[in-house]
Design a protein around this motif. Structure first.
Motif, PDB file in Angstrom:
ATOM      1  N   ASN A   1       0.921  -1.032  -0.038  1.00 34.71           N
ATOM      2  CA  ASN A   1       0.045  -0.031  -0.156  1.00 34.71           C
ATOM      3  C   ASN A   1       0.855   1.147   0.025  1.00 34.71           C
ATOM      4  OD1 ASN A   1      -1.456   2.108   1.665  1.00 34.71           O
ATOM      5  ND2 ASN A   1      -3.292   1.043   0.884  1.00 34.71           N
ATOM      6  N   ASP A   2       1.833   1.517   0.880  1.00 31.15           N
ATOM      7  CA  ASP A   2       2.567   2.462   1.008  1.00 31.15           C
ATOM      8  C   ASP A   2       3.654   2.679  -0.267  1.00 31.15           C
ATOM      9  OD1 ASP A   2       1.608   3.556   3.349  1.00 31.15           O
ATOM     10  OD2 ASP A   2       3.412   3.815   4.169  1.00 31.15           O
TER      11      ASP A   2
ATOM     12  N   ASP B   1       1.417   3.770  -3.220  1.00 31.81           N
ATOM     13  CA  ASP B   1       0.715   5.232  -3.153  1.00 31.81           C
ATOM     14  C   ASP B   1       1.675   6.306  -2.997  1.00 31.81           C
ATOM     15  OD1 ASP B   1      -1.671   4.113  -3.220  1.00 31.81           O
ATOM     16  OD2 ASP B   1      -2.333   4.317  -1.280  1.00 31.81           O
TER      17      ASP B   1
ATOM     18  N   TRP C   1      -4.197  -7.257  -1.828  1.00 30.37           N
ATOM     19  CA  TRP C   1      -3.128  -6.716  -2.843  1.00 30.37           C
ATOM     20  C   TRP C   1      -4.065  -6.111  -4.124  1.00 30.37           C
ATOM     21  CZ3 TRP C   1       2.317  -6.914  -4.218  1.00 30.37           C
ATOM     22  CH2 TRP C   1       3.185  -7.423  -3.108  1.00 30.37           C
TER      23      TRP C   1
ATOM     24  N   TYR D   1      -6.923  -4.574  -3.886  1.00 26.37           N
ATOM     25  CA  TYR D   1      -7.445  -3.486  -3.394  1.00 26.37           C
ATOM     26  C   TYR D   1      -6.358  -2.355  -3.417  1.00 26.37           C
ATOM     27  CZ  TYR D   1      -8.699   0.325  -0.095  1.00 26.37           C
ATOM     28  OH  TYR D   1      -8.880   1.458   0.580  1.00 26.37           O
ATOM     29  N   ASP D   2      -5.207  -2.546  -3.157  1.00 22.05           N
ATOM     30  CA  ASP D   2      -4.220  -1.579  -2.985  1.00 22.05           C
ATOM     31  C   ASP D   2      -3.737  -1.319  -4.459  1.00 22.05           C
ATOM     32  OD1 ASP D   2      -3.595  -1.833  -0.044  1.00 22.05           O
ATOM     33  OD2 ASP D   2      -1.911  -3.236  -0.395  1.00 22.05           O
TER      34      ASP D   2
ATOM     35  N   LYS E   1      -9.167  -0.060  -4.986  1.00 27.68           N
ATOM     36  CA  LYS E   1      -9.442   0.968  -3.971  1.00 27.68           C
ATOM     37  C   LYS E   1     -10.075   2.334  -4.601  1.00 27.68           C
ATOM     38  CE  LYS E   1      -6.037   3.309  -2.010  1.00 27.68           C
ATOM     39  NZ  LYS E   1      -5.144   3.552  -1.335  1.00 27.68           N
TER      40      LYS E   1
END
Length: 289
Positions: free
Chosen positions: A71-72, A75, A133, A135-136, A140
């Motif tokens: 996620n980090d 993003d 994963w 979603y990330d 999302k």
């Protein structure tokens, strides 16, 4: 310590210790610890052996670490554009390449540990991790943003059950409650960052509802999970079940009403209801063993 741009593009100039601390901070430690602890508690109440409890917890821990780091890392540029200070990648504490390496390493460990719990159990858990994963990396920003949370949370009790001798499937109401808790977790997770997400083009399900709609909806799946946990098992709900359901409903209503003036009130109320749900899940006959 490097600038955010240096961190994202070329890696940080921070010390080794700072980079390790940055990795620890970029894994989303709060959710990692909470989900791992809940699954470990479920494994204990289900009757798993001590060794199997440790294996189950390790599989979930590595899966959650991989999801948080993914996620980090994914993003990073979006977080820079939104000015989200306090994130290690944005602050230049750790480089995005380091975070990606950590994410894939944790994922590889998760695959091995999950399958060590059994083929069926491992497949179920890895389905939940794959949903996270997805979603990330994509979901999302779509109307289906809630689905990975529902799948991931529903997979946890199923993973615990299928790792038991005989590989029993958990009761329907345990899986349903997990899915509802996941939807509530999604709404609560997105609400504080909704404006920043919208500014960078993220248009998930809560963003389409808007802050007011999300705040009003937030307690609904959590209270629904409470109802399923109280009324789903066969037999009478016991003396604590109706009381817990009443408390969950009252807290949810209070959070919704107060949330019109204090946005954090709705989120705090949802957290309180989630705590009630987790307590019900652990105290009631889980339907797992």
């Amino acid at each position: 310590m490097g600038t955010p741009e240096q961190s994202t593009a070329d890696g940080p100039t921070a010390s080794w210790a700072d980079r390790v601390a940055g990795l620890a901070g970029s894994c989303h430690p709060g959710p990692v610890v909470a989900v791992t602890a809940l699954t470990a508690a479920l494994a204990v109440t289900a009757g798993q052996s001590a060794a199997r409890c440790l294996l189950t917890a390790a599989a979930v821990l590595t899966g959650q670490l991989s999801v948080g780091w993914c996620n980090d890392a994914f993003d990073a540029r979006r977080d820079l554009a939104a000015g989200r200070r306090g994130k290690p990648v944005v602050d230049g504490t750790v480089g995005v390449t380091d975070v990606w390496v950590a994410a894939y390493a944790a994922l590889a460990l998760c695959v091995s540990l999950s399958l060590a719990c059994g083929l069926r159990a491992g497949a179920v858990h890895l389905t939940g991790v794959a949903a996270a994963w997805a979603y990330d990396l994509r979901l999302k920003a779509t109307v289906w943003s809630w689905a990975p949370y529902a799948v991931g949370f529903a997979a946890l009790p199923a993973f615990v059950a299928l790792a038991l001798p005989g590989q029993p499937w958990p009761a329907w109401w345990v899986v349903t409650a997990g899915a509802l808790l996941g939807v509530g977790a999604h709404l609560g997770d997105v609400l504080p960052d909704m404006r920043g997400d919208a500014a960078t083009g993220v248009r998930g399900w809560p963003h389409r509802l808007g802050p007011d709609g999300t705040r009003l909806l937030l307690p609904v799946p959590l209270v629904a999970a409470s109802a399923v946990l109280v009324l789903g098992p066969a037999g009478p709900p016991g003396r604590w079940g109706p009381a817990a359901l009443a408390v969950a409903g009252l807290v949810a209503v209070a959070g919704t009403v107060l949330g019109h003036r204090w946005e954090r009130a709705a989120f705090a109320a949802a957290v309180a209801v989630a705590v009630v749900d987790v307590a019900l899940l652990l105290v009631r006959d889980t339907g797992i063993a």
